[in-house]
Design a protein around this motif. Sequence first.
Motif, PDB file in Angstrom:
ATOM      1  N   VAL A 232      52.666  11.703  37.424  1.00 31.50           N
ATOM      2  CA  VAL A 232      54.233  11.979  37.541  1.00 31.50           C
ATOM      3  C   VAL A 232      54.884  11.791  36.369  1.00 31.50           C
ATOM      4  O   VAL A 232      54.903  10.908  35.548  1.00 31.50           O
ATOM      5  N   THR A 234      58.818  12.905  34.108  1.00 31.49           N
ATOM      6  CA  THR A 234      60.198  12.987  33.832  1.00 31.49           C
ATOM      7  C   THR A 234      60.854  13.783  32.795  1.00 31.49           C
ATOM      8  O   THR A 234      60.236  13.957  31.702  1.00 31.49           O
ATOM      9  N   ALA A 276      60.285  18.004  31.761  1.00 33.92           N
ATOM     10  CA  ALA A 276      59.179  17.395  32.745  1.00 33.92           C
ATOM     11  C   ALA A 276      57.849  18.011  32.688  1.00 33.92           C
ATOM     12  O   ALA A 276      57.093  17.457  32.177  1.00 33.92           O
ATOM     13  N   ASP A 324      61.733  16.472  42.378  1.00 36.87           N
ATOM     14  CA  ASP A 324      62.888  15.653  42.494  1.00 36.87           C
ATOM     15  C   ASP A 324      63.830  15.748  41.655  1.00 36.87           C
ATOM     16  O   ASP A 324      63.421  15.306  40.554  1.00 36.87           O
ATOM     17  N   GLN A 378      68.226  14.243  35.776  1.00 34.05           N
ATOM     18  CA  GLN A 378      67.097  13.631  35.641  1.00 34.05           C
ATOM     19  C   GLN A 378      66.184  14.513  36.774  1.00 34.05           C
ATOM     20  O   GLN A 378      66.453  14.767  37.858  1.00 34.05           O
ATOM     21  N   THR A 380      62.098  14.919  38.142  1.00 37.14           N
ATOM     22  CA  THR A 380      60.930  14.116  38.308  1.00 37.14           C
ATOM     23  C   THR A 380      59.823  14.934  39.034  1.00 37.14           C
ATOM     24  O   THR A 380      60.202  15.444  40.099  1.00 37.14           O
ATOM     25  N   THR A 382      55.888  15.647  40.314  1.00 38.95           N
ATOM     26  CA  THR A 382      54.539  15.175  40.842  1.00 38.95           C
ATOM     27  C   THR A 382      53.521  16.426  40.480  1.00 38.95           C
ATOM     28  O   THR A 382      53.655  17.382  41.025  1.00 38.95           O
TER      29      THR A 382
END
Length: 389
Positions: A232, A234, A276, A324, A378, A380, A382
């Motif tokens: 994960v 960011t 990210a 996300d 922001q 994120t 996976t």
Amino acid sequence: MKEKQPTVALVLAGGQGTRAGVGLPKQYRNLAGKPLLRWSLETLCRHQKIDHVKVVIRPNDEPLYRDVTAGLQLMEPVYGGETRYESARNGVQSLKELAPGIILIHDGARPFITPTLLDQLISSLTSRVAVVPGIQIIDAVKKVDNGLVEQAVDLSNLWRIQTPQAFQFDAIFSAYQLVSEHNFRDDAGVAQHSGITVNVIEGLEENIKITIPRDFEKASKIMAEERLQIHVVTGFDAHKFGLGDHVTLCGIKIPCSHGLIGHSDADVALHALVDALLSGIDGGDIGQHFPSNEEKWRNRASDEFLSYTMKLVNENSVKINHIDMTVICNEPRISEFRDAMRNKLSQLVNVSKKRISIKGTTTDGLGFTGRGEGIAVQATVTMVVDNEQ
């Protein structure tokens, strides 16, 4: 001062593996890109507390054995016998001159041994003569005759015994010198028959023995789970407002009372996402790949940055599982453009829209976004990472 006796691993690979189906003996068949036998040999050869590794093979298999073990530091193999018992006895006897202090006897058809298990077995022998790994049986077990259940079996003291099985060498060597008509299924049985107390420690559920065709399928799934891990990561970016009548977010032009200032198209959402993704492949950050002081990036569409980054992601055998994204601003209202942004992003990264979440929020008047001075994002992500790449 007495010289330290070596620790030896003896790997049994002298069977024909007929229950595994037609083809090569099972120990030489491919499992997740390597011959089955090589998986355990590599683990044993790398272990710092194991000084030597020796393999018991069938005479007819020697060319196969030489091929699949190329590059490994192994002792010369020894030929086995008609049964596991005979093969193990030949292997143990072949080590008489070396006179190791400890011997670990392992079935070459068990690829999932771990350094931790080996450590536990070796350390347990400081106060014991024989130690084997096992798993207590918890499933209901029945005695069955001709397809009919005769009776239930008491499980309170039943364990599935695995390998490697660890012994003080002198003790198991002596045990194998005793004449016996028993066709022992493992070395613990030989030890116990000679009067040696055998201790059991907790084994590993995944330490299965490959015996029949479906075991290869099960082992492949275990390998895949171990190879593929979830990471994960960011990314964050922020741009301040300037003159203009729209902003670009996820490649979508959105009406706004201001534009965003940036060297490229100032797509703050894609910039956060690129950061990210680069983090997930140890690829640095967006500034390293697209410096803001280089004229060639001026006014460029940020989907070009994302396209370049996705190429790197794919080259690293990394898959995006979920994205996300939180857009932090007073304006525009993200909810009105969320679906368009998700659709566009789905196309750019080739990920289902169902795996992309975009939401907007404010900071209730706090900070530069709260004062209406710009937009921050922001992201994120996976990612599924192949550890073997």
